[in-house]
Design an enzyme around this catalytic site. Structure first.
Site, short mmCIF file in Angstrom:
data_model
loop_
_atom_site.label_atom_id
_atom_site.label_comp_id
_atom_site.label_asym_id
_atom_site.label_seq_id
_atom_site.Cartn_x
_atom_site.Cartn_y
_atom_site.Cartn_z
N HIS A 136 0.65 -1.18 0.42
CA HIS A 136 0.29 -0.11 0.15
C HIS A 136 1.01 1.43 -0.26
CE1 HIS A 136 -4.00 -2.53 1.32
NE2 HIS A 136 -3.46 -2.37 0.59
N SER B 241 -7.37 -7.24 9.53
CA SER B 241 -8.95 -7.07 9.27
C SER B 241 -9.75 -8.31 8.26
CB SER B 241 -9.29 -5.82 9.13
OG SER B 241 -9.57 -5.75 7.68
#
Length: 230
Positions: free
Chosen positions: A106, A174
């Site tokens: 990212h 997550s």
């Protein structure tokens, strides 16, 4: 010796004081994701986006690697096979904890990117709207961060590692952000043993062969010690 591929998410840096965008009261809670983490948001208000990432850069610079970061660096150093660390995090705590060759899918807070010519360079602590590119001089500098709607970095390399992994671990993730949430399926299809280490079960917990829950500063060093003990 089998290759180990490790995916880390915001949960591994949370104990170093870096909040996730799901945390109440943190930097993310003060802004809509659409305003500060999309190309459209940057086009609408580049000054807001630059100020947001300036604040994140300062916050990350003040954080320190924790026992989980250091344990993964120890695993890299002492495991007789290859250990590949892939992170969704944009901080540099893995590197400061001693890890090498981390794949930042990212992007990185420490990086700047020119939207005009694609040049990359080390970001100053404070970037401004209209910051010029040092290569082409266009006023088109942005944080070198993968925003929502953009393709993560190193995907071909990451999938290649997953196809040859003997062990895949997801730490502090997550399981809600793709393509990273699908890595466990890729690793399982390749025959790897899979393990989730998390504070609480992720959205993809049922896809892992093994799970360990608790703070990363406890579960990760314990897991690494067991691996190295054989």
């Amino acid at each position: 010796m089998e290759k180990i591929v490790i995916l880390t998410g915001a949960g591994i840096s949370a104990e170093s004081g870096l909040g996730t965008f799901r945390d109440a009261g943190g930097l993310w809670a003060q802004h809509r994701i659409e305003d500060v983490a999309t190309p459209e948001g940057f086009a609408r208000d580049p000054g807001l986006v630059q100020r947001f990432y300036n604040a994140r850069r300062v916050q990350a610079a003040g954080a320190r690697p924790n026992a989980a970061h250091e344990a993964l660096a120890r695993l890299q150093a002492d495991w007789p096979g290859e250990v590949v660390i892939v992170t969704q995090n944009v901080d540099n705590l893995h590197e400061r904890g001693g890890a090498r060759g981390v794949l930042h899918m990212h992007g990185r807070l420490a990086g700047a990117l020119c939207t005009a010519c694609g040049h990359r360079w080390t970001a100053p602590m404070e970037m401004r709207a209209g910051e010029p590119c040092p290569a082409c001089r266009a006023a088109a500098a942005r944080p070198d961060i993968v925003w929502f709607g953009e393709m993560p970095y190193y995907m071909d390399e990451i999938f290649g590692h997953l196809e040859t992994a003997g062990l895949f671990a997801a730490i502090g993730t997550s399981g809600q952000v793709y393509p990273a949430a699908g890595f466990v399926q890729e690793a399982t299809a390749a025959g790897a043993h899979t393990v989730e280490l998390n504070l609480e079960p992720s959205a993809t917990v049922s896809r892992f062969a093994e799970t360990r829950f608790g703070p990363a500063t406890r579960t990760v060093p314990e897991w690494v010690a067991e691996l190295l003990a054989g």
